[in-house]
Every structure is written in structure tokens, then in C-alpha cells.
Design an enzyme around this catalytic site. Structure first.
Site, PDB file in Angstrom:
ATOM      1  N   HIS A   1      -3.164   7.662   6.855  1.00  0.00           N
ATOM      2  CA  HIS A   1      -2.131   8.616   6.135  1.00  0.00           C
ATOM      3  C   HIS A   1      -2.626   9.792   5.582  1.00  0.00           C
ATOM      4  O   HIS A   1      -1.853  10.872   5.730  1.00  0.00           O
ATOM      5  CB  HIS A   1      -1.080   7.667   4.862  1.00  0.00           C
ATOM      6  CG  HIS A   1      -0.065   6.823   5.343  1.00  0.00           C
ATOM      7  ND1 HIS A   1       1.063   7.261   6.151  1.00  0.00           N
ATOM      8  CD2 HIS A   1       0.334   5.748   5.132  1.00  0.00           C
ATOM      9  CE1 HIS A   1       1.981   6.414   6.433  1.00  0.00           C
ATOM     10  NE2 HIS A   1       1.443   5.140   5.903  1.00  0.00           N
TER      11      HIS A   1
ATOM     12  N   GLN B   1       2.831  10.013   0.970  1.00  0.00           N
ATOM     13  CA  GLN B   1       4.254   9.417   1.210  1.00  0.00           C
ATOM     14  C   GLN B   1       5.104   9.522   0.103  1.00  0.00           C
ATOM     15  O   GLN B   1       6.246   9.351   0.096  1.00  0.00           O
ATOM     16  CB  GLN B   1       4.073   8.008   1.203  1.00  0.00           C
ATOM     17  CG  GLN B   1       3.410   7.344   2.526  1.00  0.00           C
ATOM     18  CD  GLN B   1       2.926   5.826   2.631  1.00  0.00           C
ATOM     19  OE1 GLN B   1       2.407   5.220   2.136  1.00  0.00           O
ATOM     20  NE2 GLN B   1       4.466   5.263   3.347  1.00  0.00           N
TER      21      GLN B   1
ATOM     22  N   HIS C   1      -4.602   1.568   7.452  1.00  0.00           N
ATOM     23  CA  HIS C   1      -3.263   2.089   7.407  1.00  0.00           C
ATOM     24  C   HIS C   1      -3.053   3.155   6.514  1.00  0.00           C
ATOM     25  O   HIS C   1      -2.667   4.296   6.753  1.00  0.00           O
ATOM     26  CB  HIS C   1      -2.171   0.922   7.295  1.00  0.00           C
ATOM     27  CG  HIS C   1      -0.670   1.329   7.200  1.00  0.00           C
ATOM     28  ND1 HIS C   1       0.080   1.031   8.100  1.00  0.00           N
ATOM     29  CD2 HIS C   1      -0.160   2.182   6.265  1.00  0.00           C
ATOM     30  CE1 HIS C   1       1.393   1.568   7.815  1.00  0.00           C
ATOM     31  NE2 HIS C   1       1.214   2.282   6.739  1.00  0.00           N
ATOM     32  N   GLU C   2      -3.754   2.972   5.323  1.00  0.00           N
ATOM     33  CA  GLU C   2      -3.350   4.074   4.210  1.00  0.00           C
ATOM     34  C   GLU C   2      -4.346   5.095   4.439  1.00  0.00           C
ATOM     35  O   GLU C   2      -3.747   6.255   4.399  1.00  0.00           O
ATOM     36  CB  GLU C   2      -3.637   3.190   2.914  1.00  0.00           C
ATOM     37  CG  GLU C   2      -2.710   2.242   2.566  1.00  0.00           C
ATOM     38  CD  GLU C   2      -1.235   2.633   2.518  1.00  0.00           C
ATOM     39  OE1 GLU C   2      -0.756   3.669   2.557  1.00  0.00           O
ATOM     40  OE2 GLU C   2      -0.408   1.710   2.959  1.00  0.00           O
TER      41      GLU C   2
ATOM     42  N   GLY D   1       0.658  -1.220   0.073  1.00  0.00           N
ATOM     43  CA  GLY D   1      -0.138   0.026  -0.158  1.00  0.00           C
ATOM     44  C   GLY D   1       0.809   1.236  -0.115  1.00  0.00           C
ATOM     45  O   GLY D   1       2.005   1.336   0.485  1.00  0.00           O
TER      46      GLY D   1
ATOM     47  N   CYS E   1       5.511  -0.067   7.329  1.00  0.00           N
ATOM     48  CA  CYS E   1       5.414   1.185   6.579  1.00  0.00           C
ATOM     49  C   CYS E   1       6.468   1.577   5.743  1.00  0.00           C
ATOM     50  O   CYS E   1       7.734   1.532   6.042  1.00  0.00           O
ATOM     51  CB  CYS E   1       5.046   2.205   7.336  1.00  0.00           C
ATOM     52  SG  CYS E   1       4.555   3.780   6.279  1.00  0.00           S
ATOM     53  N   LEU E   2       6.210   1.576   4.211  1.00  0.00           N
ATOM     54  CA  LEU E   2       7.255   2.157   3.520  1.00  0.00           C
ATOM     55  C   LEU E   2       8.082   3.607   4.087  1.00  0.00           C
ATOM     56  O   LEU E   2       9.268   3.685   3.338  1.00  0.00           O
ATOM     57  CB  LEU E   2       7.222   2.164   1.959  1.00  0.00           C
ATOM     58  CG  LEU E   2       6.458   0.982   1.317  1.00  0.00           C
ATOM     59  CD1 LEU E   2       5.948   1.291   0.074  1.00  0.00           C
ATOM     60  CD2 LEU E   2       7.424   0.018   1.403  1.00  0.00           C
TER      61      LEU E   2
HETATM   62 NI    NI Z   1       2.329   3.521   5.720  1.00  0.00          NI
END
Ligand code: NI
Length: 159
Positions: free
Chosen positions: A134, A51, A130-131, A46, A88-89
């Protein structure tokens, strides 16, 4: 294929509330393509627009069942509970244990500007939560139970 730079925790863009998308134009579609490329390149499941430094309410998700694009996502319903590892990236090499709903129903627009609903359980429910967080400037570390830990052995997955 165009990769965008993934912002790392501490970057102020990750702490902002994103703006709703008024119309899905070529510009948004290009962003979505780039976000998918960037997510796949980073072995994530995701990615949210902030991000990559864009404060628009757009997320992409692929838990291995094909890409899901959520524009202006709105969580309509949640139920149940799951506790598991999340990463998380924007925080590469680390993970933590987070409790999330086990079922989520979300309404959003797709890349053609059409409204639709997505239902997910388990990993997909976790990824949607999660997304969407963000988009409100929330990193998962806020919800981590216990300490973050290193996951340097395997490719980082964003959940
Ligand atoms: Ni994330």
C-alpha cells in the site's frame, strides 16, 4: 477513539508512493492511534496510512496477537511461498487468491521512533507484504490469481 474514513479502491491516494516519516511526533502518534481504532472498528488485520488518505509510510497490523506498528518499513528478507485468500478494507466485500512469501523479516520504527525488526510467517507475513505494498500505491488485486469473489457472509478482513 477517532475513526478515519477508509478510502475505497479508485481513490487516487491509494495509487501514490508514500513519503518516509522523518520524525515520529505527536502528530504521527495520533494518526497511529486513529489507524488502530479504524482497523479494529472495521474488523481488519491491517491498515496502511494511505487508506485513510495520509501519504506517509506507516502501517498497523494486528492478526490477533496485539498491535504492530511499522513506520518506514523495509522488507529485509523473504522466503517460501503461501497461496491463499486475501482481502482489503479498501475493497470491502471482496477477496482473491494471492501468492505471498511464507516468511518475511522487516525493519521499521515503532511509535516511539525506535528501530526494530519483526519476523512473521503465514498470516503475519502476508499482512506485512500487503500493507507495505500500500505504501507504494499497490493494491493486492494486481497479484490476484483468477477472479475476485464476494465474501459478503463474514466481516471483511484485511490481510
Ligand atoms: Ni489493503
Amino acid at each position: 477513539m477517532a475513526l478515519r474514513q477508509i478510502r475505497i479502491m479508485g481513490d487516487e491516494k491509494l495509487e501514490k508512493v508514500c513519503r518516509p516519516v522523518k520524525a515520529v511526533t505527536a502528530r504521527e502518534r495520533e494518526l497511529i492511534e486513529d489507524m488502530l481504532d479504524t482497523m479494529y472498528d472495521a474488523n481488519g488485520v491491517g491498515l496502511a496510512a494511505p487508506q485513510v488518505g495520509i501519504l506517509k509510510r506507516i502501517v498497523v497490523i494486528d492478526i490477533g496477537e496485539g498491535p504492530i506498528v511499522l513506520i518506514n518499513p523495509e522488507i529485509l528478507e523473504t522466503s517460501g511461498e503461501q497461496t491463499g485468500q486475501e482481502g482489503c478494507l479498501s475493497l470491502p466485500g471482496q477477496a482473491g487468491v494471492v501468492t505471498r512469501p511464507n516468511y518475511v523479516k522487516v525493519r521499521a520504527m515503532n511509535e516511539n521512533g525506535e528501530e526494530y525488526e519483526v519476523e512473521g510467517t503465514e498470516l503475519l507475513a502476508r499482512a506485512i507484504c500487503h500493507e507495505c505494498d500500500h505504501l507504494d500505491g499497490i493494491m493486492y488485486v494486481r497479484y490476484v490469481e483468477g477472479e475476485l469473489f464476494d465474501v459478503t457472509e463474514e466481516p471483511e478482513e484485511e490481510e
